[in-house]
Design an enzyme around this catalytic site. Sequence first.
Site: not given
Length: 433
Positions: A239, A242, A244, A308, A361
Amino acid sequence: MTPAARLSAAIEILADVAARRRPVSDALKDWGLAHRFAGSGDRAAIAGLIYDTLRRRASAAHVMGSEEPRALVLGMLVLMRGLDAAAIGLLADGGRFAPAPLTADEQARLAAPDLAGAPPFVRGDYPQWLHASLRHVFGEDAVAEGQALAARAPLDLRVNTLKGDPEAARAALAHLHPGPGRFSPLALRIVLDAEGKAPPVTSEPAFLKGEVEVQDEGSQLAAIIAQPLPGTQVLDLCAGAGGKTLEFAALMDNKGQLYAHDSDIRRLKPMHERLARAGVRNVQVRSPRGAEDVLADLEGHMDLVLVDAPCTGTGTWRRNPDAKWRVRPGALAQRVAEQAKILEDAARYVRPGGRLAYVTCSLLDEENGAQVRALLAKREAFHAVPPAETVLALGSRGQALREAALVTREGLLMTPRRTGTDGFFVSVMKRAG
C-alpha cells in the site's frame, strides 16, 4: 535572480550531482540552504532547468559532443526549450552571474543540432543497457516511446467521490484551468507552464478538504481496472503511502473491508492523515510487527488482492528523470526477485473465485508479463483475465483505452506516448472457484 544566473546555478548543481553521485533532490536542497536569497520562483526555475536537462541528457550530450554539465544544459536549451544559438548566447554572455560566453564550437553545434546519425538510445534519451528490453516490448517504436518519456508530465488529480464529484471539483479549481481526463472519469488534468512549474495544489481548499488527490491518470485507471467492488473484502498488499488504497475506498463507497499493508512501516506513515482527510472509513491498516504474520487471518478470504509492486519506475521517467540515469542492471534484477516473491505471497490470500491484480509503473516485460507468466505456471488455479474484459470496468471509455494501450495476453500497458499517462502495466488474474 536573472535567467542567466539561474542557468549558472543549474550548471553548478549538476556539477555537484556528477561529482558526488547523489540524487538531484539532495543537491537542490543544499543549494537552496546555501543561497537563501533565491526565492521560491528562482528555485523552481532552476529545478526545471535541471530536470529538463536530465530528460534530454543523452541527446544533449550527443549534440554538444560532451557530457559536462555546461554542455548538457546548453544542449537541452536547444533540444527541449527550442532556443536558438543567438538566444542562448544572450544568456551565456559572461556577464555578472552568467555562464561564460559560448565558444565557437558551442555556437556551431547549437546552430545545427543533429541527431540523425545517433544510436536509438540517444535519440530516445534512455540508458543504453535498457535498449534491448525496451525494443523487446515496443519494437521499432522504442525510440518514440523513449522520446515521450523524455517530455514533461502534466499534473493529474483524482476527484474523491466520497467528498464530491468531478464537476464540482473542476469548478473549485477553475482558476487552475483543469481539463477532464482522457480515460478516467475521476481525472482532472492541469497543463504546466512553459518552465514546467506546477501550481501549489496541496494548498488549495479542495485538496485540504480531501475533495481531490494528486494521482496520475494511469494510476487511477489501474485501480479502476482492478475493480474493487462495494461490500467485498480487499487487500492492498504493497500500500505504501496509500494512493490506490484511497481510490479503492472511494470506488467501494466505504462499503466492505479494505486492508492496507506494506512490508516497510515507514512507507505507511502518511496514510493515516490521508485517510482522515479523504473521509475513508472502511480501511484497516495492518502495519508489520517484526516476525509476526499480521495478515494470517486473511489467507484464502480476499475477493481482491492488489499488488502494486515495487519496480524500477521506468514508466515514471517524465516525473523522475533523475531516476532514469540512476537505475542499474543490478537494481532490475533485485526488483524482479522481489516481485516474484510478493506475487507468490499474494496468491495465498485470494479466495476461490477471487482476483489478483498486479500493477507496476514499469515498461519492462521482465517486471510485467514475465512475472505474470511465471506465477501462472506455478499456480494452475489462476488464469489471466483478458484485457478486453478488465477494461469493461471503465464503461464506454474502456474500449478506447484498450485501443490506445499495448495489450498482451497477460495484461495492458499504458505509456505516455500511447495513453498520455505515466507508464503502467495492469494484469488481473482470477482464481478458479
